[in-house]
Design a protein around this motif. Structure first.
Motif, PDB file in Angstrom:
ATOM      1  N   LYS A  45      38.054  29.957  20.870  1.00  0.00           N
ATOM      2  CA  LYS A  45      39.219  30.611  21.454  1.00  0.00           C
ATOM      3  C   LYS A  45      39.735  29.704  22.553  1.00  0.00           C
ATOM      4  N   VAL A  46      41.054  29.646  22.678  1.00  0.00           N
ATOM      5  CA  VAL A  46      41.613  28.915  23.814  1.00  0.00           C
ATOM      6  C   VAL A  46      42.052  29.989  24.785  1.00  0.00           C
ATOM      7  N   GLU A  47      41.473  30.001  25.980  1.00  0.00           N
ATOM      8  CA  GLU A  47      41.899  31.064  26.897  1.00  0.00           C
ATOM      9  C   GLU A  47      42.030  30.555  28.311  1.00  0.00           C
ATOM     10  N   GLN A  48      42.824  31.289  29.071  1.00  0.00           N
ATOM     11  CA  GLN A  48      42.992  30.942  30.474  1.00  0.00           C
ATOM     12  C   GLN A  48      42.002  31.763  31.275  1.00  0.00           C
ATOM     13  N   VAL A  49      41.404  31.105  32.235  1.00  0.00           N
ATOM     14  CA  VAL A  49      40.473  31.835  33.090  1.00  0.00           C
ATOM     15  C   VAL A  49      40.971  31.664  34.510  1.00  0.00           C
ATOM     16  N   GLU A  50      41.168  32.787  35.201  1.00  0.00           N
ATOM     17  CA  GLU A  50      41.640  32.664  36.579  1.00  0.00           C
ATOM     18  C   GLU A  50      40.603  31.917  37.397  1.00  0.00           C
ATOM     19  N   LYS A  51      41.060  31.056  38.290  1.00  0.00           N
ATOM     20  CA  LYS A  51      40.102  30.344  39.132  1.00  0.00           C
ATOM     21  C   LYS A  51      39.406  31.326  40.057  1.00  0.00           C
ATOM     22  N   GLU A  52      38.145  31.051  40.248  1.00  0.00           N
ATOM     23  CA  GLU A  52      37.436  31.880  41.205  1.00  0.00           C
ATOM     24  C   GLU A  52      37.905  31.449  42.584  1.00  0.00           C
ATOM     25  N   CYS A  53      38.334  32.378  43.381  1.00  0.00           N
ATOM     26  CA  CYS A  53      38.869  31.983  44.677  1.00  0.00           C
ATOM     27  C   CYS A  53      38.005  32.626  45.747  1.00  0.00           C
ATOM     28  N   ARG A  54      37.542  31.835  46.719  1.00  0.00           N
ATOM     29  CA  ARG A  54      36.664  32.417  47.740  1.00  0.00           C
ATOM     30  C   ARG A  54      37.458  33.231  48.749  1.00  0.00           C
ATOM     31  N   THR A  55      38.756  32.890  48.852  1.00  0.00           N
ATOM     32  CA  THR A  55      39.552  33.580  49.868  1.00  0.00           C
ATOM     33  C   THR A  55      40.372  34.684  49.209  1.00  0.00           C
ATOM     34  N   VAL A  56      40.966  35.554  50.042  1.00  0.00           N
ATOM     35  CA  VAL A  56      41.697  36.686  49.453  1.00  0.00           C
ATOM     36  C   VAL A  56      42.971  36.208  48.758  1.00  0.00           C
ATOM     37  N   ARG A  57      43.488  35.024  49.149  1.00  0.00           N
ATOM     38  CA  ARG A  57      44.660  34.472  48.454  1.00  0.00           C
ATOM     39  C   ARG A  57      44.467  32.964  48.363  1.00  0.00           C
TER      40      ARG A  57
END
Length: 2008
Positions: A45-57
């Motif tokens: 599958k080709v999928e997008q994965v949101e980056k894990e972000c340490r901050t709230v934005r």
């Protein structure tokens, strides 16, 4: 390599898979295809994965600014989602353990603690004539156990089998592998608290870390002040408002490279006030708050002053004090008081490091952090009590580092630095999870966000001491400004209190000052200006200030730093108004120069007047204004940037700039730094910049790696039209990529994974890479789907973008929706309508349309036009570049092929994800040209570049291609690979190993089963021509031709046939490799391990795959592995199952072989001799070894050929595979197979099952049992290390921990290679840690117990299958015998109740169906069966007991008509052996079982009219009486002598039952051996052998056999007691008598060899010779020369030992022990001689006996008599017990001494012992010399030592007394003897000699020789009776003085130079002694020299000398 080609020359061509599938589909068996062969859609599958972000934005630039292209790219790269090509996991089902039932194991059951009976002494009377084997315990008073229901209620054998079968299948665990255990920064946070002795004003602290070794500051500052509200109010006017983020008092510091010299430095400032630092610090040093009364007013006054200064100068600070602590020392000491745990503290601030999520696969196995980490420390509180005053002239960082260096050396900085009293408290703790309310260094809140408004914690940015190689992954853009020093020394003005105001300006107007400076504590978050602290009256101050700025994303020429210099007046003058600042001058520094950020060291001049207009556009050198000191640089500062936007590297900057020019919108000539580039030079410059990329330095290249690679891949795809010329940059860009890949791999700084892949590149490929975007300016914003819509989460096109995607799919890289397309005309509308109608007439149509569009619509205004090469996709371009590359580029491209393979796969997956799969068949997804390129690449890699790592990458590449391309094509590639590999000239192990690795990876494909076409394999047996299997009883029909063909077919299924290899291509290849690997020699069995692990992980994945739940599917899958069974059966010889531990709770098999504590008394070859009974069913030797000695301690040569055995864990994997196939294969098929297989093969199969049983035995696991098991594990390891060949070696190598396959242990190298399923294992890996929780242990025990149960049940199922086919086989008896052996072996192991109940059912079925055979033919098996069943009759587990009783009763019942006497005999012997050996055996359970059997007999209605019930009753009574003896024995468990007496007596009671007597003698031997009394153990066996000899001589008269026990006299005269009582009592032919395995010649030899071994252990080597004298004639008679060789070898060793150790051997020590007192019962007034080990002191034995008997009688009852005088009964207290112990020595008459010459002879066959008792006539034991008498007592024992016991009764006692002079004579003779021996030794011992001399001639010896002479020789005695003694003593003295002389002379030659004086002293003393003695020695008694003839005690004697008168 012939063998090799042999494998592959015939290598079958695979089927064309796609074709086969289509035909299957067409064949119409649709159900089958649905169920099994339904090839799923691709799993990529080709999928997008949101980056894990340490901050709230996300951290992004400020809004509303037009960003430059480079910044825009960076931000996009840091915020866009990852693009991941993932596999849909068909993996395992979890939670399989939830349903497990706890299995009960006897070893885990702790029997209730019964009070130990205390021994009573009655009933031990030897002469009572009653043996102990009569019992008064009545069985009938017990209640019987629950009976097994329906024991006899079956109508036919079939019904019985069916019933058992159903019971066995209930509650089974379907997944075998779920039970099989898989094989296995300092960030710290500080909070602070500061306390000075007095509290008068606000103070401010800042802290930072310094690395002394690297001499640099390694963190930014953290500011905090802990001022009270009162002091904060002092500052109110200067603090407009306080932001929440500035209230932090805790900070998180990160240390990427922990080093021993990292210091936390705390600097303290206060508000500026008048006076030097020393003046301001003075009150702190002199006043104490505690002297409050005295100082109160002073302090008030000081506070008042402070308030005034704060009001006026509150915005300025002054340096005050500083303190430091070595942070690493704190961490290490805080960690000391506990073990280092595994939760290592992660280093480095995570956002700097970018910890990317990992793909759960072998390829992306965790990319290890290259950061050193420090073991976890506990939270600690540090109190710093040394606070140093700041020195105004030493404020710089250089000075600070010097101070730190001093502190490190001397622990205090040098001399004159003053300290201020006070303390700083810091709390430090490791940070595992981000605490709530944490702020990043940019002040963005981190996750988790705090619910309440709590005080924040700040992350402090690290400046790592060395480079950190992790690509940027967040937007960060910070600037740090460090003013360093000013020099106004030459300036004449009054500028002395100097501060600098700093601002960041975006223009020249004062309003352009930007609020981008980070605030400190308790103030605003961002400021527009800051002031540096003031050093009072210093014209050239140093600064330590750090100013942190947030840089704007878009910088212009106008941005600059402005510095304004002021003098501050501390004291307010009368005439001045409020302002305290006096302006001195200005300086500035442009931040953006030539498109580049300015960083580094600067020295700026200072302007004295107002700044000119537009000053900011120039550097400070230029404007014509008034400069201080004529434009000289006076202000030093440093600027550092921490930015993920500015590369700060020339090569990278140039490359990015030129790339952005290509994207359009640039004006020419283009400015790059100082140069200008015209349009026509662009291509050339771009190429140069591409080439020089790899020469940029490593850190910036890594930091911007993702961006660089993205740009290069865009260039590979983009033929540019530059100035009308087409420029193809593809090749040069490809070469640049290759060279970057090469340099990253070669860098020492960067980490690699196990496969040698650079971790950064692997991460990039997995997460970041996506197909290149086209240039921006060619896109028409109205028509482009956003990047986000390009992939839906599932990687399928969404409806909205289908149209544009289809268009794209025919052009360049299919995953680019951002295709150039200013579609605005009518033609565009046309295109759209065509597309939306989904017309897919042909590729051509779409391409034509597109071409037309692109060409007619090129924008005229652009100088550069990009035209895409229309037919080239990215993957095609890449493959082409790989094929056409040359030279170094080609070398490296193939060397790091993994990178390009992964690149190809990811781009192909993106291409495929946008095809319309319905209309494009799989074969047409990729062009033929591309397929050719791939074939070429694979071939080049295989033939030229194959290394171990490239091999793995290639395998993964093909693995992925199977999901993307035509599978038949991929199989063809695999075939080419195999053929090319065979042709290579590499060593065989390497070759097989590489091919295995390759296949292992391919086979781990999710759809491996479908790829192997498993659904076309036969799942069940071909229909047999006969009506049913069970009806084929007639053996003749086996000759029928038809059957033979079927037979052949069935046997063929278990072999690797050509047809199989073709049909099941991958499976065939893998099994072929396994077979080859097992057959070859390889060091350490690496190749074998690899092969087995490959199969193991495959089966594991099938087992846990939810697609294989249905039994019929499993049967098909198992059928795919039938050839594996054949391979495994053939490799039985290689299996090692030393995994058989001794952790079993009870020594089940009862044989010594399981107990590793002892030296095994059964020598292996002896055991062989005994085991190999002469019955016709003898199997291969290895079989017996396995059955009887479950530790393969054999040298491999015994298997016939020399083979390397497999390591235990590897063997287990292979066996678990075998069991899995057997569990899941179709039962009828297996049954047919076992019927048709030849007997030799069947034996091998049974042998294999035996090994399986041992291998998966349950190890004690429950919490209580853990302690025991730890101990046993150590023993086992030791035993394995002591002597187990390769395995021991290996354990040593791996530290003894890894491969010991305790079930808990994690085995290396097993599961981690299972890509796509690594972290899905439900098994918690456990190292052998003692600190596991109870829950963990219980879970382990649960799984382990279920594994043992399930594996054993699979074996049982198979045995049942074999048994049920027996009627069809020809040689049923040998089959039953073989099966029974396996069953019995399984009973020997530690088994669960579940398994036991089924096994007993099976055993009962065997007894019912084959009783006759069993009791007639299998005598030995029958004996074993009785023993095992009886053992379970004493089990504490009710269920086990009830099953065993039922089984034992059935054995009796079915043997009743056939050989019942033998069964009775065997049961009786089994019991005897059981109770004799087992120490923790529970007789009450056994009694209850006997009662239960009695109940069965009474309730069995069918048998009531027979003799059976009464016979059973009699047998049980007999057993009960044996038990009673045992109870007695139990009481004496602690008193070994008493215990042995008892056992001896029991054995004696069996005088008429040789089998039982033999059993008890062996029991005694076992007990002795456990106590290390080897000689006694040997004697027991000699007695046993004599017993056997007696009976053998009755049976047959062979010259070479011993003539009964007489032959054994030389070993020990005691043996004669074994001579058989008389022939009429008992004849050996009687049924069931002497039928044991020992009553044979082999048995006799076995016993004797064991005895010899034990004599040897006991150092009685002479006895070894005597034993072998009996064995040798037997071996000679049998012409057994091999045995003779080993015999003589042992004799040689024995004689050699005599020579070596002759006089050093320690034989026993003997004591007389007398018991007195009625408490002792039979023992009262009995005396014994005890034999104790070599050097035993009287207190030791005394202590032992005292301990034991005081337990029996109580401490106050027992009295130890301390002397050896005769005991007078009248004096003793009747209520007490007395023991007297005396040391005795062997005693020999003079005539005996002639024969007993050697040390051994003086210590063997001893019956007489002597002890002496001193006494005087007055009654005291000791007195003066002339009154000292001595009594000698001589004791004679009943038997000679050594005997079968260690104590023997005294039967006779003689005494005689010596007069004082006789005592003196004896003493003098002894002294003289000692001197003579010491003087004449071959190697004299000087110390010994001097000691003796000292005692003989020493001046002061009390009661020494001189005194003796003076008492006895001074005068001639009055009594003529004493003349002779007097004369004898005189002669003794004469010899004594002579010996002294010799000794003194001898000593002269032995002394060292420093002993000369000592020697002279000795000589002097000797002379003095001789002179003193001379008169006494020369005085003769004249009467003795006359011919006196006097009657003397009835005989006459002449004197030796005649008188002279007579001569005359």
């Amino acid at each position: 390599s012939n063998h090799e080609n042999l494998i592959y020359s015939s290598s079958s061509s695979p089927l064309d898979l796609e074709e086969f599938l289509m035909s299957q589909l067409r064949s119409g068996d649709t159900d089958l295809m649905q169920e099994l062969g339904d090839f799923p859609e691709d799993d990529l599958k080709v999928e997008q994965v949101e980056k894990e972000c340490r901050t709230v934005r996300h951290s992004v630039p400020e809004d509303g600014v037009e960003l430059e292209p480079h910044v825009r790219d960076c931000v996009k790269s840091y915020t866009q989602p990852w693009l991941v090509v993932s596999r849909s996991a068909y993996s395992e089902r979890a939670g399989l353990h939830k349903l497990l039932r706890k299995q009960t194991f006897e070893s885990d059951v702790q029997p209730e603690n019964h009070e130990k009976p205390s021994p009573t002494m009655d009933g031990l009377n030897d002469d009572s004539g009653r043996t102990l084997t009569s019992s008064d315990f009545n069985l009938r008073c017990l209640t019987p156990d629950q009976r097994v229901e329906g024991l006899l209620a079956f109508s036919s054998h079939e019904e019985l089998d069916r019933f058992n079968q159903e019971a066995r299948q209930g509650n089974r665990h379907p997944e075998l592998f779920a039970l099989y255990p898989p094989a296995d920064e300092v960030r710290y946070r500080g909070g602070s608290h500061m306390l000075f002795e007095i509290d008068i004003e606000p103070i401010f602290a800042s802290m930072a870390l310094y690395d002394l070794k690297e001499k640099k500051k390694i963190s930014e500052n953290f500011y905090c002040d802990l001022n009270s509200e009162q002091f904060k109010n002092f500052l109110k006017p200067h603090v407009p408002h306080v932001d929440q983020s500035t209230l932090a008092r805790s900070a998180i510091f990160s240390i990427t490279y922990p080093a021993p010299d990292i210091y936390l430095v705390i600097k303290i400032e206060k508000v500026l006030q008048q006076g030097e630092i020393s003046d301001c610090a003075d009150p702190y040093m002199t006043l104490r708050e505690s002297d409050s009364a005295k100082n109160k007013d002073k302090l008030e006054k000081l506070r008042g002053q402070a308030e005034a200064f704060c009001q006026r100068l509150g915005r300025y600070r002054m340096p005050f004090a500083w303190a430091t602590v070595n942070i690493m020392e704190v961490i290490s000491t805080a960690a000391l008081d506990r073990d280092v745990t595994d939760s290592e503290i992660k280093s480095s601030s995570i956002d700097r490091k970018g910890q990317l999520p990992r793909r759960n696969s072998e390829r992306y196995s965790t990319i290890d952090d290259q950061f050193c980490s420090v073991a976890a420390f506990k939270p600690a509180t540090i109190t710093i009590s040394t606070i140093f005053k700041q020195e105004g002239d030493r404020l710089s960082d250089e000075d600070l580092l010097k101070f730190l260096a001093d502190i490190k050396k001397t622990s205090a900085p040098q001399r004159r630095i003053k300290t201020i009293p006070g303390s700083i408290k810091l709390d430090m703790s490791p940070v595992h999870d981000t605490p709530p309310a944490c702020l990043s260094t940019e002040l963005i809140p981190l996750i988790p966000v705090a619910e309440k408004n709590i005080r924040p914690v700040k992350e402090v940015l690290e400046f790592p001491s060395n480079e950190v190689y992790v690509p940027h992954n967040i937007y960060r853009n910070l600037l740090y400004v460090y003013p360093q020093r000013l020099n106004f020394v030459n300036r004449l003005t009054s500028a002395r209190n100097i501060t600098i105001k700093m601002q960041f300006m975006s223009g020249e107007d004062p309003s352009c000052s930007l609020p981008v400076i980070f605030g400190k504590s308790n103030g605003s978050e961002f400021l527009q200006e800051v002031y540096t602290p003031v050093t009072y009256h210093n014209k050239s101050p140093d600064f330590y200030e750090e100013v942190k700025l947030a840089l704007p994303a878009r910088l212009t020429e106008r941005h600059h730093l402005l510095f304004t210099f002021y003098h501050i007046s501390c004291q307010q003058k009368q005439n001045q108004s409020g302002n305290c600042e006096t302006l001195i001058g200005y300086s500035w520094l442009p931040v953006w120069n030539n498109d580049r950020l300015q960083t580094g060291q600067f020295c700026l001049p200072i302007v004295l007047e107002r700044l000119p207009v537009n000053y900011s556009l120039h550097s400070p050198e230029v404007p014509p204004v008034k400069w201080m000191e004529s434009h000289k640089g006076l202000f030093n500062l440093e600027i550092q940037a921490v930015s993920s936007v500015h590369t700060q590297d020339n090569h990278l900057e140039r490359f990015f700039t030129l790339c952005h020019a290509l994207e359009g919108g640039a004006t020419f000539p283009l400015r790059v730094r100082e140069e200008k580039i015209p349009e026509n030079k662009l291509e050339h410059e771009l190429k140069l910049s591409i080439i020089s990329l790899s020469s940029s330095s490593l850190e910036p290249l890594v930091l911007f790696l993702h961006l660089v690679l993205d740009k290069l891949f865009t260039l590979i795809m983009q033929p540019m039209v530059i100035a009308g010329q087409t420029a193809n940059l593809a090749q040069i860009a490809f070469e640049s990529v290759v060279s970057i890949v090469n340099s990253l791999h070669n860098s020492q700084e960067l980490t690699r994974d196990q496969q040698g892949r650079n971790s950064l590149l692997a991460t990039y490929l997995y997460w970041v890479f996506r197909l290149p975007d086209p240039p921006r300016d060619m896109q028409n914003p109205g028509n482009i789907p956003s990047a986000e819509s390009r992939y839906s989460t599932m990687g399928r096109a969404t409806a909205a973008t289908v149209g544009s995607m289809l268009l794209q799919s025919r052009v360049r890289s299919s995953s680019n929706p951002d295709i150039p397309g200013p579609h605005t005309s009518a033609e565009d509308a046309e295109v759209k309508s065509i597309l939306s109608a989904k017309v897919q007439s042909s590729n051509r149509l779409n391409l034509e349309l597109l071409q037309r569009n692109t060409i007619t619509r090129a924008r005229p205004c652009l100088t550069i036009v990009c035209v895409f090469s229309l037919l080239q996709q990215f993957h095609e371009e890449l493959a082409l570049q790989m094929v056409v590359s040359t030279g170094v580029c080609r070398e490296n491209a193939y060397k790091y092929a993994w990178f390009f393979f992964e690149l190809l796969v990811k781009s192909m997956a993106q291409h495929v994800s946008q095809l319309d799969k319905q209309s494009v068949p799989r074969r047409n997804r990729f062009s033929d040209r591309f397929k050719d390129d791939i074939t070429t690449i694979v071939s080049v890699v295989t033939y030229q570049k194959l290394t171990e790592k490239v091999n793995i990458s290639l395998a993964f590449f093909l693995y992925d291609l199977l999901s993307l391309m035509d599978r038949g094509f991929v199989f063809q590639l695999v075939k080419n690979y195999c053929n090319q590999m065979s042709a290579k000239c590499v060593s065989l192990p390497t070759l097989i190993s590489m091919r295995l690795e390759f296949l292992r990876i391919l086979c781990s494909h999710e759809h491996y089963l479908n790829l192997s076409l498993f659904f076309s394999s036969p799942a069940s047996a071909p229909a047999s021509p006969c009506p049913s299997i069970s009806s084929q009883v007639c053996p003749t029909c086996q000759l029928g031709f038809a059957l033979t063909a079927v037979q052949q077919r069935i046997l063929g299924l278990f072999e690797l046939s050509q047809e199989f290899k073709q049909q099941h291509y991958l499976a065939g290849l893998l099994l072929t490799e396994l077979s080859a690997a097992l057959d070859m020699e390889s060091e350490g069995g690496k190749v074998q391990r690899k092969a087995i692990n490959a199969i193991y992980s495959l089966l594991c994945s099938h087992d846990l795959d939810h697609r294989c739940i249905k039994p019929e599917v499993r049967a098909k899958v198992a059928a795919l592995y039938l050839p594996l069974v054949g391979i495994i059966i053939d490799s039985t010889n290689y299996l090692d199952f030393t995994g058989k531990h001794t952790l079993t709770g009870k020594n089940k098999s009862g044989g010594p072989e399981d107990d590793l504590e002892n030296v095994p008394p059964i020598n292996q070859s002896v055991a062989m001799a005994i085991m190999l009974s002469p019955s016709p069913s003898v199997r291969t030797t290895s079989y017996h070894i396995i059955l009887h000695i479950c530790l393969s301690l054999f040298s491999p040569s015994q298997h016939g050929k020399s083979i390397a055995t497999l390591a235990a864990d590897t063997s287990r994997h292979l066996l678990v595979c075998f069991l899995w196939v057997m569990k899941n294969a179709d039962r009828s098929l297996i049954q047919r197979w076992t019927i048709d297989m030849p007997p030799s093969q069947l034996n091998k199969l049974l042998e294999l099952l035996t090994i399986c049983v041992s291998c998966f035995e349950y190890r004690v696991m429950s919490t209580q049992a853990l302690q025991k098991s730890q101990q046993a594990k150590l023993q086992l390891e030791e035993a394995l290390l002591r002597g187990m060949g390769a395995r021991g070696e290996m354990m040593k190598r791996v530290g003894g921990n890894v491969f010991l396959c305790t079930y808990a242990g994690k085995q290396l190298g097993i599961r981690e290679n299972l890509r796509w399923r690594k972290d899905l294992t439900q098994w918690r890996q456990t190292n052998d840690k003692q600190d596991k929780t109870k829950a963990e242990l219980d879970q382990e025990a649960l799984i382990s117990g279920n594994l043992a149960t399930e594996t054993n049940l699979i074996v049982l199922d198979l045995l049942e299958t074999i048994i049920q086919a027996v009627p069809l086989a020809e040689c049923k008896d040998s089959v039953i015998g073989g099966v029974l052996k396996v069953l019995l072996h399984s009973l020997t192991c530690n088994q669960s109740t579940t398994f036991l109940s089924h096994t007993f059912s099976t055993l009962r079925a065997v007894v019912v169906k084959f009783g006759d055979l069993l009791f007639e033919e299998e005598a030995e098996q029958c004996a074993d069966l009785c023993q095992k069943v009886l053992q379970y009759c004493s089990s504490p587990v009710d269920e086990n007991r009830s099953q065993a009783c039922a089984t034992l009763y059935l054995i009796m019942r079915y043997s009743y008509s056939n050989n019942f006497s033998r069964v009775k005999m065997q049961v009786t012997m089994s019991l005897a052996s059981l109770v004799g050996k087992s120490s923790d055996f529970q007789e009450e359970y056994l009694r209850r079982s006997l009662r239960t059997i009695l109940a069965y007999a009474e309730e069995d209605t069918e048998m009531q009219n027979t003799q059976l019930p009464s016979q059973v009753d009699e047998l049980l009574r007999n057993l009960n009486s044996i038990l009673s003896d045992t109870v007695k024995m139990r009481e004496f468990q602690e008193d070994p002598e008493m215990l042995m007496d008892l056992m001896y007596r029991i054995a004696k009671g069996y005088q008429t039952s040789p089998d039982l007597r033999l059993t008890w003698l062996q029991n005694m031997a076992e007990k002795h051996n456990n106590r290390k009394c080897y000689t006694e153990a040997a004697m027991c066996l000699v007695h046993a052998a004599a017993l056997v000899a007696e009976y053998l001589s009755m049976l047959e008269d062979h010259k070479y056999l011993p003539v009964g026990s007489v032959t054994f006299q030389n070993i020990s005269p005691n043996v004669l007691e074994e001579s058989a009582v008389s022939d009429d009592i008992l004849s050996p032919d009687e049924d069931g008598v002497c039928s044991g395995r020992y009553f044979t010649e082999n048995g006799l030899v076995g016993l004797l060899e064991q005895a010899a071994e034990l004599f040897s252990n006991g150092c009685l080597y002479e006895a070894v010779n005597e034993v072998y004298k009996i064995i040798i004639p037997i071996s000679e008679a049998h012409r057994d020369f091999r045995k003779l060789v080993s015999t003589h070898d042992k004799l040689h060793r024995a004689f050699d030992n005599i020579i070596q150790k002759g006089h050093k051997r320690m034989f026993g020590t003997y004591f007389r022990v007398g018991f007195y007192g009625a408490k002792f019962g039979d023992l009262d007034e009995r005396e014994f001689i005890y034999k104790e080990p070599g050097i035993t002191h009287l207190p030791e034995i005394s202590h032992r006996l005292e301990n034991f008997y005081s337990q029996c009688f109580g401490d106050d009852t027992l009295i130890m008599i301390k002397d050896s005088t005769p005991v007078d009964r009248k004096q003793l207290n009747h209520s007490k017990a007395y023991i007297q112990i005396t040391y005795v020595e062997p005693y020999f008459d003079d005539y005996e001494m002639k024969d007993r010459l050697t040390n051994f002879e003086k210590n063997f066959n001893l019956r007489r012992f002597m002890y002496t008792t001193p006494f005087t006539k007055s009654g005291r034991p000791r007195g003066e010399l002339h009154e000292q008498y001595k009594r000698k007592t001589i004791l004679t024992t009943m038997h000679a030592f050594p005997y079968v016991k260690t104590r023997i009764n005294v039967i006779q006692k003689e005494e005689f007394d010596l007069t004082p002079i006789e005592v003196a004579i004896e003493d003098m003779q002894k002294k003289t003897r000692e001197l003579a021996v010491a003087t004449h030794r071959e190697q004299p011992d000087a110390k010994m000699l001097q000691m003796l001399l000292q005692g003989s001639v020493g001046a002061t010896v009390n009661q020494g020789p001189l005194e003796v002479a003076q008492v006895f020789l001074n005068e001639i005695p009055a009594d003529p009776k004493l003349f002779r003694h007097h004369n004898k003593l005189r002669l003794c003295f004469k010899e004594f003085i002579m010996r002294c002389g010799e000794a003194v002379e001898k000593n002269k030659h032995l002394i060292t130079s420093d002993q000369k004086e000592y020697q002279q002293e000795l000589k002097k003393n000797y002379n003095r002694l001789r002179e003193s003695l001379r008169p006494m020695l020369e005085r003769k008694i004249p009467e003795l020299y006359k011919p006196i003839i006097r009657p003397r005690e009835s005989f006459k004697r002449l004197s030796f000398r005649r008188t002279q008168e007579e001569n005359s």
